[in-house]
Structure formats: C-alpha cells, structure tokens
Enzyme design. Structure first.
Site, mmCIF file in Angstrom:
data_model
loop_
_atom_site.group_PDB
_atom_site.id
_atom_site.type_symbol
_atom_site.label_atom_id
_atom_site.label_comp_id
_atom_site.label_asym_id
_atom_site.label_seq_id
_atom_site.Cartn_x
_atom_site.Cartn_y
_atom_site.Cartn_z
ATOM 1 N N LYS A 1 0.845 -1.204 0.000
ATOM 2 C CA LYS A 1 0.000 0.000 0.000
ATOM 3 C C LYS A 1 0.883 1.257 0.000
ATOM 4 C CE LYS A 1 -3.785 -2.387 2.270
ATOM 5 N NZ LYS A 1 -4.575 -2.695 3.453
ATOM 6 N N GLN B 1 -4.767 -1.283 9.526
ATOM 7 C CA GLN B 1 -4.667 -2.634 8.973
ATOM 8 C C GLN B 1 -5.267 -3.651 9.939
ATOM 9 O OE1 GLN B 1 -3.668 -3.276 5.873
ATOM 10 N NE2 GLN B 1 -3.907 -5.483 6.059
ATOM 11 N N ASP C 1 -11.318 2.732 3.578
ATOM 12 C CA ASP C 1 -11.620 1.290 3.522
ATOM 13 C C ASP C 1 -13.122 1.053 3.311
ATOM 14 O OD1 ASP C 1 -9.646 -0.715 3.707
ATOM 15 O OD2 ASP C 1 -9.252 -0.255 5.813
HETATM 16 N N1 GUN Z 1 -6.704 -6.705 6.200
HETATM 17 C C1 GUN Z 1 -6.911 -7.495 5.118
HETATM 18 N N2 GUN Z 1 -7.533 -6.800 4.130
HETATM 19 C C2 GUN Z 1 -7.724 -5.544 4.615
HETATM 20 C C3 GUN Z 1 -8.292 -4.371 4.054
HETATM 21 O O1 GUN Z 1 -8.784 -4.339 2.916
HETATM 22 N N3 GUN Z 1 -8.286 -3.271 4.855
HETATM 23 C C4 GUN Z 1 -7.775 -3.281 6.114
HETATM 24 N N4 GUN Z 1 -7.838 -2.153 6.825
HETATM 25 N N5 GUN Z 1 -7.235 -4.359 6.666
HETATM 26 C C5 GUN Z 1 -7.206 -5.489 5.903
#
Ligand code: GUN
Length: 303
Positions: A54, A98, A121
């Site tokens: 990311k 996350q 998100d």
């Molecule tokens: N953990 C696994 N996929 C995601 C996601 O799309 N967003 C977040 N914040 N955590 C994750």
C-alpha cells in the site's frame, strides 16, 4: 473455446495511470496531494506485506504517505488517540488501520472512531449505510468489491438484467458486492442472489449465474459443471494450499495460491474469468488509492 482472462494486473496498471494523471493535475492547479496514513499494529507477516505494498503504491502515485507502525502492546485508548490525531490532520485524507488487530483491542470501536470522510476502507457504519442507499450517497465503496465491479465493467460484461450470483456473505466482500450489483446505474442493475454455507443447493444457483462472484475462501469449491457456458466468473478466493521454491529468490519458499474455482477446467466453459493470483488481488490496493483521491477531492471541494 477458452475464456477471456480478466487480468487484474493489467487493469490495475490502467487505473493507476489514470489516478497518477489526476494527482498531477490537482497538484498543479491546487497545490495539494492526497494524504494517506497506514496504521499497522504489531508484526503479522501478511499485514506487513499488505501495508508495504500500500505504501509503495501510494508513493508511486505521488501521495503524501505516513507509515505509522505501533507496538502490539499499544492500548486501545492510545490507538483511539492516534486516530483522533489523524482525524484532525488536514494533510491526511485517508486513514487505514490494517486488520486484524490484537485481541485486546476492540476492532469495531477503532473502525467506528475513524472520521467517515477519511474512511477509505469503507468499513465505517455510515459508509456501509451510504453504500446500501446507493447513487450519490455512496462515498467509499469497500476496496475489494469496488475492484470487482471495475473489472466487470472494464471487461464489457453486460450487468443490466444479468443473473448475478454471489457465493459468500462476508461484510467485506459478499454483502457489499451483492448490494452494489443490485443498485441502479452502470455496472449494476443485476438480479442478485447471495448463497452461503446454509444454502441447500449451491450448484443449482451457480448454474443460473451470468455473473458468478465467488468469495467463500474454500479452495476449488465451485466445480466446472456449475458454471453456465459463457458466464463471467470472478474468483475472490486466495487460498494458500502449500509452498514451492521461489524462482525469483533461489533458496526461498513462496506460497502456492489457489482460488475458490477450479480455474483450468472453468476457463474452458466461462466467457471470461479472473485468474488466481493476478485477478482480483491487485485491484484491492488500487481501489484504496482511488478512494483516497476521492477523499481529497471531497475535502477540497474539487468536482
Ligand atoms: N486486512 C486485510 N484486508 C484488509 C483491508 O482491505 N483493509 C484493512 N484495513 N485491513 C485489511
């Protein structure tokens, strides 16, 4: 005839170029760039690799990126304090915490503390509600479903009036994509069925699908004979079924990934299909970047 392979890697490239061009234009005209903070609590290896990707993508696009790594022992109160800090930071337009979080932290409480206007998100109840209403109300569609819809549209698959069957009812994929496909508008207007672990005849529902979206997390769940000839098949499953020696890094092992659909057999029946890996996977981070750009535009009043 073999299906058209829907490459997430290729579609990602196109979308990232579009985002980069828009970021450059906004920077020139308004002197601002999208700001994204990624908060990582602890050292879960899968989370580290997602967050690293990311950050790398955000940097490539010219975003202002803050990587905020926290100890696994951080208290819930301190994490809430951190979110409050970024909620009030005008240079930050998107906040990503996350998941998963350590057990002593209430995940729901944390996600609910993020300003809905910075919730890139799309997990905050306000944004879940907005998605349900549809149309102009939608702010941040969750990233994986948004990526799925984008792939379907860019492949030229007709969604209006199509039978869309979604396998799986999770909050982050199944429920939102089902909701998005039934809304009025482009890339939607489908007749949607959601099937799950308690559904009586999974095969019968899948066989009716013009668009089959599988997010069950069960390797090879969908059998080739369940696929309607010519259907568009979107496989969201990324299941680790073993390890193999890495070709790029000799001496190291890499995961063998398998989807929820038997790809080799299914591609001989489907009209179009996503591979695993290289299908839906690359789209999720791409849509996170798109949501962050949208958050900047909303906050700056840029149309
Ligand atoms: N953990 C696994 N996929 C995601 C996601 O799309 N967003 C977040 N914040 N955590 C994750």
């Amino acid at each position: 005839m073999s299906a058209k392979i829907i490459s997430g890697t290729e579609i990602r490239k196109q979308i990232l170029e579009e985002i980069k061009a828009e970021v450059t234009e906004i920077k020139e005209k308004h002197g601002i760039v999208p700001g994204l903070v990624t908060i990582l609590v602890g050292q879960n290896p899968a989370s580290i690799s997602y967050v690293t990707l990311k950050i790398k993508t955000a940097n490539q696009l010219g975003f202002h990126e803050i990587q905020d790594d926290q100890s696994p022992d951080i208290s819930e109160e301190d994490l809430l304090g951190l979110i409050d800090k970024y909620n009030n930071d005008d240079s930050i337009h998107g906040i990503l915490v996350q998941l998963p979080l350590p057990k002593h932290i209430d995940e729901k409480k944390i996600l609910n503390a993020i300003d809905p206007d910075k919730d890139v998100d799309g997990f905050h109840p306000v944004n879940v509600g907005r998605l349900m209403i549809g149309g102009d109300e939608v702010r941040f569609p969750p990233c994986t479903p948004a990526g799925i819809q984008e792939m379907i549209v860019r492949t030229g698959v007709e969604t209006s009036g199509a039978e869309a069957v979604v396998v799986g009812r999770s909050n982050i994929v199944g429920k939102p994509i089902a909701n998005m496909m039934l809304q009025k508008g482009p890339g939607a207007n489908s007749t949607v069925t959601v099937v799950h672990t308690r559904t009586k005849d999974l095969a019968a529902h899948c066989k009716r699908a013009d668009i089959l979206i599988v997010a069950a997390g069960v390797p090879g769940l969908v059998k080739p004979e369940w696929i309607k000839p010519g259907a568009c098949v979107i496989d969201v499953g990324v299941n680790r079924v073993g390890e193999k020696p890495s070709v790029k890094n000799p001496g190291r092992m890499v995961a063998i990934l398998r989807g929820d659909v038997d790809f080799d057999a299914a591609k001989e029946i489907a009209g179009s299909i996503t591979p695993v890996p290289g299908g839906v996977g690359p789209m999720t981070i791409t849509m996170l970047m798109k949501n962050t750009l949208k958050a900047l535009k909303m906050s700056a009043g840029i149309a």
